[in-house]
Design a protein around this motif. Structure first.
Motif, PDB file in Angstrom:
ATOM      1  N   TRP A   1      -1.112  -2.065  -4.540  1.00  0.00           N
ATOM      2  CA  TRP A   1      -0.703  -2.600  -5.702  1.00  0.00           C
ATOM      3  C   TRP A   1      -0.591  -4.156  -5.576  1.00  0.00           C
ATOM      4  O   TRP A   1      -0.649  -4.698  -4.551  1.00  0.00           O
ATOM      5  CB  TRP A   1       0.917  -2.243  -5.763  1.00  0.00           C
ATOM      6  CG  TRP A   1       1.292  -0.841  -6.101  1.00  0.00           C
ATOM      7  CD1 TRP A   1       1.598  -0.466  -7.380  1.00  0.00           C
ATOM      8  CD2 TRP A   1       1.511   0.321  -5.338  1.00  0.00           C
ATOM      9  NE1 TRP A   1       1.894   0.740  -7.436  1.00  0.00           N
ATOM     10  CE2 TRP A   1       1.981   1.361  -6.201  1.00  0.00           C
ATOM     11  CE3 TRP A   1       1.558   0.284  -3.976  1.00  0.00           C
ATOM     12  CZ2 TRP A   1       2.092   2.611  -5.289  1.00  0.00           C
ATOM     13  CZ3 TRP A   1       1.661   1.663  -3.341  1.00  0.00           C
ATOM     14  CH2 TRP A   1       1.868   2.755  -4.210  1.00  0.00           C
TER      15      TRP A   1
ATOM     16  N   ARG B   1      -8.318   6.918   1.126  1.00  0.00           N
ATOM     17  CA  ARG B   1      -7.886   5.746   0.780  1.00  0.00           C
ATOM     18  C   ARG B   1      -6.535   5.698   0.411  1.00  0.00           C
ATOM     19  O   ARG B   1      -5.952   6.717  -0.245  1.00  0.00           O
ATOM     20  CB  ARG B   1      -8.829   5.207  -0.472  1.00  0.00           C
ATOM     21  CG  ARG B   1      -8.520   5.373  -1.748  1.00  0.00           C
ATOM     22  CD  ARG B   1      -9.646   4.738  -2.546  1.00  0.00           C
ATOM     23  NE  ARG B   1      -9.524   3.336  -2.825  1.00  0.00           N
ATOM     24  CZ  ARG B   1     -10.860   2.521  -2.389  1.00  0.00           C
ATOM     25  NH1 ARG B   1     -11.844   3.182  -2.234  1.00  0.00           N
ATOM     26  NH2 ARG B   1     -10.766   1.396  -2.150  1.00  0.00           N
TER      27      ARG B   1
ATOM     28  N   VAL C   1       0.814  -1.195  -0.052  1.00  0.00           N
ATOM     29  CA  VAL C   1      -0.061   0.005   0.073  1.00  0.00           C
ATOM     30  C   VAL C   1       0.921   1.133   0.213  1.00  0.00           C
ATOM     31  O   VAL C   1       2.040   1.208   0.238  1.00  0.00           O
ATOM     32  CB  VAL C   1      -0.766  -0.025   1.214  1.00  0.00           C
ATOM     33  CG1 VAL C   1      -2.003  -1.129   1.171  1.00  0.00           C
ATOM     34  CG2 VAL C   1      -0.239   0.231   2.455  1.00  0.00           C
ATOM     35  N   ASP C   2       0.261   2.351  -0.480  1.00  0.00           N
ATOM     36  CA  ASP C   2       1.150   3.644  -0.325  1.00  0.00           C
ATOM     37  C   ASP C   2       1.434   4.073   1.212  1.00  0.00           C
ATOM     38  O   ASP C   2       0.793   3.850   2.025  1.00  0.00           O
ATOM     39  CB  ASP C   2      -0.078   4.728  -0.921  1.00  0.00           C
ATOM     40  CG  ASP C   2       0.559   5.844  -1.413  1.00  0.00           C
ATOM     41  OD1 ASP C   2       1.857   6.114  -1.002  1.00  0.00           O
ATOM     42  OD2 ASP C   2      -0.192   6.871  -1.766  1.00  0.00           O
TER      43      ASP C   2
ATOM     44  N   ARG D   1      -3.500   4.165  -2.072  1.00  0.00           N
ATOM     45  CA  ARG D   1      -3.070   3.195  -3.059  1.00  0.00           C
ATOM     46  C   ARG D   1      -2.681   1.655  -3.019  1.00  0.00           C
ATOM     47  O   ARG D   1      -1.819   1.856  -2.113  1.00  0.00           O
ATOM     48  CB  ARG D   1      -2.129   3.990  -4.305  1.00  0.00           C
ATOM     49  CG  ARG D   1      -2.025   3.270  -5.247  1.00  0.00           C
ATOM     50  CD  ARG D   1      -0.963   3.781  -6.300  1.00  0.00           C
ATOM     51  NE  ARG D   1      -0.599   3.302  -7.472  1.00  0.00           N
ATOM     52  CZ  ARG D   1       0.467   3.496  -8.288  1.00  0.00           C
ATOM     53  NH1 ARG D   1       1.014   4.738  -8.231  1.00  0.00           N
ATOM     54  NH2 ARG D   1       0.541   2.764  -9.405  1.00  0.00           N
TER      55      ARG D   1
ATOM     56  N   GLY E   1      -7.186  -0.651   0.559  1.00  0.00           N
ATOM     57  CA  GLY E   1      -6.849   0.624   0.868  1.00  0.00           C
ATOM     58  C   GLY E   1      -7.923   1.719   1.589  1.00  0.00           C
ATOM     59  O   GLY E   1      -7.570   2.941   1.855  1.00  0.00           O
TER      60      GLY E   1
END
Length: 123
Positions: free
Chosen positions: A109, A105, A56-57, A107, A96
């Motif tokens: 992947w 939220r 996640v971000d 991002r 997210g």
């Protein structure tokens, strides 16, 4: 002994090496740099069902700080979440979404282990 397949359910056409399996810390977050973004990786080998690796971000949109990788992993409302270390809001690792502020939220992947290499999906 065979290792479990930790590939996500998501499909990606292009995978890029991000780090080594040995860089992961079980039940905690680590942060890696990928094409201008900080990605927080969470390796949860104790999860009995479903995925064990999440990307996640690292940027917390509410606090406007790169801190998600230092958050606390847990379960809330039936979801596997990461609690932001600053304001303690919870983000679902799966998608997210912030539980307290749905307009916020992270991002996410697709991510997988390919042998001893952590790969992230680009497309």
């Amino acid at each position: 002994m065979a290792r479990p397949n930790l590939q996500t359910v998501e499909v990606s056409e292009c995978w890029q090496s991000l780090c080594a399996r040995q860089d992961l810390v079980p039940n905690s977050g680590v942060v890696a740099w990928m094409e201008g973004a900080q990605v927080a990786l969470f390796y949860l080998p104790g999860e009995q069902e479903g995925r064990q690796l999440f990307a996640v971000d690292n940027h917390d949109p509410l606090a406007d700080a790169n801190v998600i990788g230092r958050g606390i992993v847990g379960h809330l409302g039936g979801s596997l979440v990461i609690a932001s270390p600053l304001y303690k809001q919870h983000y679902r690792l799966e998608d997210g979404t912030c539980l307290e502020y749905p307009e916020q939220r992270l991002r996410v992947w697709p991510v997988r282990l390919a042998g001893d290499v952590v790969e992230i999906g680009l497309g």
